[in-house]
Design a protein around this motif. Sequence first.
Motif, mmCIF file in Angstrom:
data_model
loop_
_atom_site.group_PDB
_atom_site.id
_atom_site.type_symbol
_atom_site.label_atom_id
_atom_site.label_comp_id
_atom_site.label_asym_id
_atom_site.label_seq_id
_atom_site.Cartn_x
_atom_site.Cartn_y
_atom_site.Cartn_z
ATOM 1 N N SER A 91 0.832 -1.207 0.000
ATOM 2 C CA SER A 91 0.000 0.000 0.000
ATOM 3 C C SER A 91 0.862 1.250 0.000
ATOM 4 C CB SER A 91 -0.920 0.008 1.225
ATOM 5 O OG SER A 91 -1.827 -1.066 1.166
ATOM 6 N N GLU A 92 1.940 1.195 0.748
ATOM 7 C CA GLU A 92 2.842 2.344 0.797
ATOM 8 C C GLU A 92 3.486 2.577 -0.564
ATOM 9 O OE1 GLU A 92 6.513 3.996 3.595
ATOM 10 O OE2 GLU A 92 6.100 1.839 3.501
ATOM 11 N N LEU A 93 3.946 1.500 -1.197
ATOM 12 C CA LEU A 93 4.559 1.614 -2.523
ATOM 13 C C LEU A 93 3.547 2.085 -3.558
ATOM 14 C CD1 LEU A 93 6.875 1.219 -4.503
ATOM 15 C CD2 LEU A 93 6.317 -1.231 -4.590
ATOM 16 N N ALA A 94 2.345 1.561 -3.498
ATOM 17 C CA ALA A 94 1.307 1.948 -4.462
ATOM 18 C C ALA A 94 1.005 3.439 -4.401
ATOM 19 C CB ALA A 94 0.036 1.142 -4.213
ATOM 20 N N ALA A 95 1.160 4.023 -3.232
ATOM 21 C CA ALA A 95 0.866 5.452 -3.064
ATOM 22 C C ALA A 95 1.993 6.357 -3.513
ATOM 23 C CB ALA A 95 0.547 5.726 -1.596
ATOM 24 N N MET A 96 3.132 5.784 -3.871
ATOM 25 C CA MET A 96 4.299 6.582 -4.292
ATOM 26 C C MET A 96 4.263 6.768 -5.804
ATOM 27 S SD MET A 96 7.106 4.714 -1.797
ATOM 28 C CE MET A 96 8.506 5.710 -2.335
ATOM 29 N N ASP A 97 3.706 7.867 -6.252
ATOM 30 C CA ASP A 97 3.500 8.094 -7.688
ATOM 31 C C ASP A 97 4.795 8.291 -8.464
ATOM 32 O OD1 ASP A 97 0.765 7.877 -7.343
ATOM 33 O OD2 ASP A 97 0.509 10.047 -7.005
ATOM 34 N N ASN A 98 5.812 8.846 -7.812
ATOM 35 C CA ASN A 98 7.047 9.188 -8.519
ATOM 36 C C ASN A 98 8.239 8.353 -8.058
ATOM 37 O OD1 ASN A 98 5.808 11.377 -10.003
ATOM 38 N ND2 ASN A 98 5.818 12.534 -8.073
ATOM 39 N N VAL A 99 7.975 7.171 -7.565
ATOM 40 C CA VAL A 99 9.061 6.332 -7.070
ATOM 41 C C VAL A 99 10.037 5.979 -8.195
ATOM 42 C CG1 VAL A 99 7.781 4.161 -7.423
ATOM 43 C CG2 VAL A 99 9.621 4.294 -5.705
ATOM 44 N N GLU A 100 11.343 6.080 -7.904
ATOM 45 C CA GLU A 100 12.383 5.797 -8.894
ATOM 46 C C GLU A 100 13.228 4.576 -8.544
ATOM 47 O OE1 GLU A 100 14.708 9.323 -9.363
ATOM 48 O OE2 GLU A 100 13.059 10.487 -10.228
ATOM 49 N N GLU A 101 13.297 4.251 -7.262
ATOM 50 C CA GLU A 101 14.073 3.097 -6.827
ATOM 51 C C GLU A 101 13.250 2.219 -5.899
ATOM 52 O OE1 GLU A 101 17.834 3.893 -5.040
ATOM 53 O OE2 GLU A 101 18.360 5.475 -6.468
ATOM 54 N N VAL A 102 13.350 0.909 -6.100
ATOM 55 C CA VAL A 102 12.714 -0.040 -5.183
ATOM 56 C C VAL A 102 13.733 -1.105 -4.806
ATOM 57 C CG1 VAL A 102 10.345 0.337 -5.967
ATOM 58 C CG2 VAL A 102 11.767 -1.366 -7.115
ATOM 59 N N HIS A 103 13.783 -1.429 -3.515
ATOM 60 C CA HIS A 103 14.746 -2.395 -2.995
ATOM 61 C C HIS A 103 14.015 -3.458 -2.186
ATOM 62 C CE1 HIS A 103 18.220 0.240 -3.992
ATOM 63 N NE2 HIS A 103 17.351 1.216 -3.742
ATOM 64 N N PHE A 104 14.038 -4.687 -2.681
ATOM 65 C CA PHE A 104 13.362 -5.797 -2.009
ATOM 66 C C PHE A 104 14.349 -6.844 -1.503
ATOM 67 C CE2 PHE A 104 10.127 -4.034 -4.832
ATOM 68 C CZ PHE A 104 9.005 -4.014 -4.020
ATOM 69 N N GLY A 105 15.648 -6.601 -1.626
ATOM 70 C CA GLY A 105 16.660 -7.601 -1.340
ATOM 71 C C GLY A 105 16.692 -8.094 0.090
ATOM 72 N N ALA A 106 17.236 -9.314 0.244
ATOM 73 C CA ALA A 106 17.426 -9.946 1.550
ATOM 74 C C ALA A 106 16.100 -10.184 2.271
ATOM 75 C CB ALA A 106 18.378 -9.142 2.416
ATOM 76 N N ASN A 107 15.101 -10.585 1.496
ATOM 77 C CA ASN A 107 13.830 -11.049 2.039
ATOM 78 C C ASN A 107 13.471 -12.342 1.311
ATOM 79 O OD1 ASN A 107 12.829 -8.739 3.867
ATOM 80 N ND2 ASN A 107 13.321 -7.662 1.960
ATOM 81 N N SER A 108 12.536 -13.099 1.820
ATOM 82 C CA SER A 108 12.107 -14.340 1.184
ATOM 83 C C SER A 108 10.671 -14.177 0.711
ATOM 84 C CB SER A 108 12.206 -15.503 2.181
ATOM 85 O OG SER A 108 11.758 -16.699 1.588
ATOM 86 N N LEU A 109 10.492 -14.142 -0.621
ATOM 87 C CA LEU A 109 9.188 -13.814 -1.197
ATOM 88 C C LEU A 109 8.623 -14.990 -1.990
ATOM 89 C CD1 LEU A 109 10.117 -10.225 -2.463
ATOM 90 C CD2 LEU A 109 9.165 -10.885 -0.242
ATOM 91 N N GLY A 110 7.378 -15.330 -1.725
ATOM 92 C CA GLY A 110 6.707 -16.416 -2.422
ATOM 93 C C GLY A 110 6.048 -15.957 -3.706
ATOM 94 N N VAL A 111 5.417 -16.890 -4.396
ATOM 95 C CA VAL A 111 4.803 -16.588 -5.693
ATOM 96 C C VAL A 111 3.725 -15.524 -5.563
ATOM 97 C CG1 VAL A 111 3.443 -17.533 -7.596
ATOM 98 C CG2 VAL A 111 5.305 -18.877 -6.608
ATOM 99 N N ASP A 112 2.809 -15.695 -4.644
ATOM 100 C CA ASP A 112 1.711 -14.740 -4.483
ATOM 101 C C ASP A 112 2.230 -13.356 -4.116
ATOM 102 O OD1 ASP A 112 -1.078 -14.165 -4.531
ATOM 103 O OD2 ASP A 112 -1.105 -14.182 -2.339
ATOM 104 N N ALA A 113 3.227 -13.304 -3.255
ATOM 105 C CA ALA A 113 3.808 -12.022 -2.859
ATOM 106 C C ALA A 113 4.476 -11.344 -4.055
ATOM 107 C CB ALA A 113 4.816 -12.227 -1.735
#
Length: 399
Positions: free
Chosen positions: A29-51
Amino acid sequence: MASADGKVFSILGKGLKATTRAELEPYLSELAAMDNVEEVHFGANSLGVDACEAIAEVLKDKKSLKLVDLADIFTGRLISEIPQALSALCTALKDHTSLVELDLSDNAFGGRCADAMVPFLETNTWFSVFKLNNNGLGVWGGTVVAGALLKNAEKCRAEGKPSSLRTVVCGRNRLENGSAPKWADAFAAHGRLREVRLPQNGIRMEGIAALAAGLSKCPTLEVLDLQDNTATRSGTRSLVRVLAQWPELRTLNLSDCLLGKAGGIALAAALAAGTNKKLHTLKLQYGEFDARAIELLATAVSQHLSELTTLEINGNKANEDDECIAQLRKALEAHGHEDALDELDDMEEPDEDEEEEESGEEGEDDGVDEGASDGEGAAPEADKEADELADALAGVHVK
């Protein structure tokens, strides 16, 4: 977590284990609200298919994205989960014209996941930096990825636009000789690469020769890292023959590449020709070369490499108090770089009675470039003279 200006989103290193979109919802929700986001960092987490599919849905609409960090996001996940998750993420980015960098390093894809990246790699002709380090691709996976990058270049050509690709990092992937020709074709087709890093891939002299031929079509190359592959004499000479094509070269890393005596001499002699005056970092540790190459390297530094601020030769065959080392230090000091040389605490003791290794042994191969016949692929006359010099000096023992 958003930056104050709303341009950077990061959950890097939070150690989340999110299998479903519900487990990521506060962040989504926080990311969705960022209209002008230029960088996203998801590293060092464990993410499944649905996520991952939920993240992809959000990223698809973020048209200002420049950097997407998806390194190390599948720790603890089943290999069967990764292709679908990876496909969703890559497909979401394939039409992003603002994208500059995609980092997928440190994910244990294996070759079976390579196909999931293909639509993005073939379609998006805008990204400049592609990092795919430590993914276990193997020969087949490496060939698939390189083939997709080749089609990317062909798409650029068909559309009448120059390639945007500038940096490729694909180390620790067991690419080996089998995928090297396809990588060479991709590099040549893009033609404007500035940085190529392929360390620790089990590539041998024939593969090195192929890569050198492909990269010779990239006159803007600034960084080449082939650490911990196996060049030996013929692979080193293949690189030597194209060094002059890289006048912008700043960093060359051939440490742990078993250049051998003649290979070391050929490389040092080529650097002494003065075609790579912008070099500031030269890494040649554990190259199996001796004082004769170091003496030539001192000449190269003295005459042409005034910008060299990092020089690594530890692990080669000379004593720290040898005259060749003194000459090298003096040459560096003359340019104000007395601290450029690394610690020489693991140098091999030179054996004055050591006979030249048999042809084909590790570190000294026969120097014949496969595929050249009837003069095809032969070195120019100056290169032949350098080869003869290297062979002659390699057979002489300095007292």
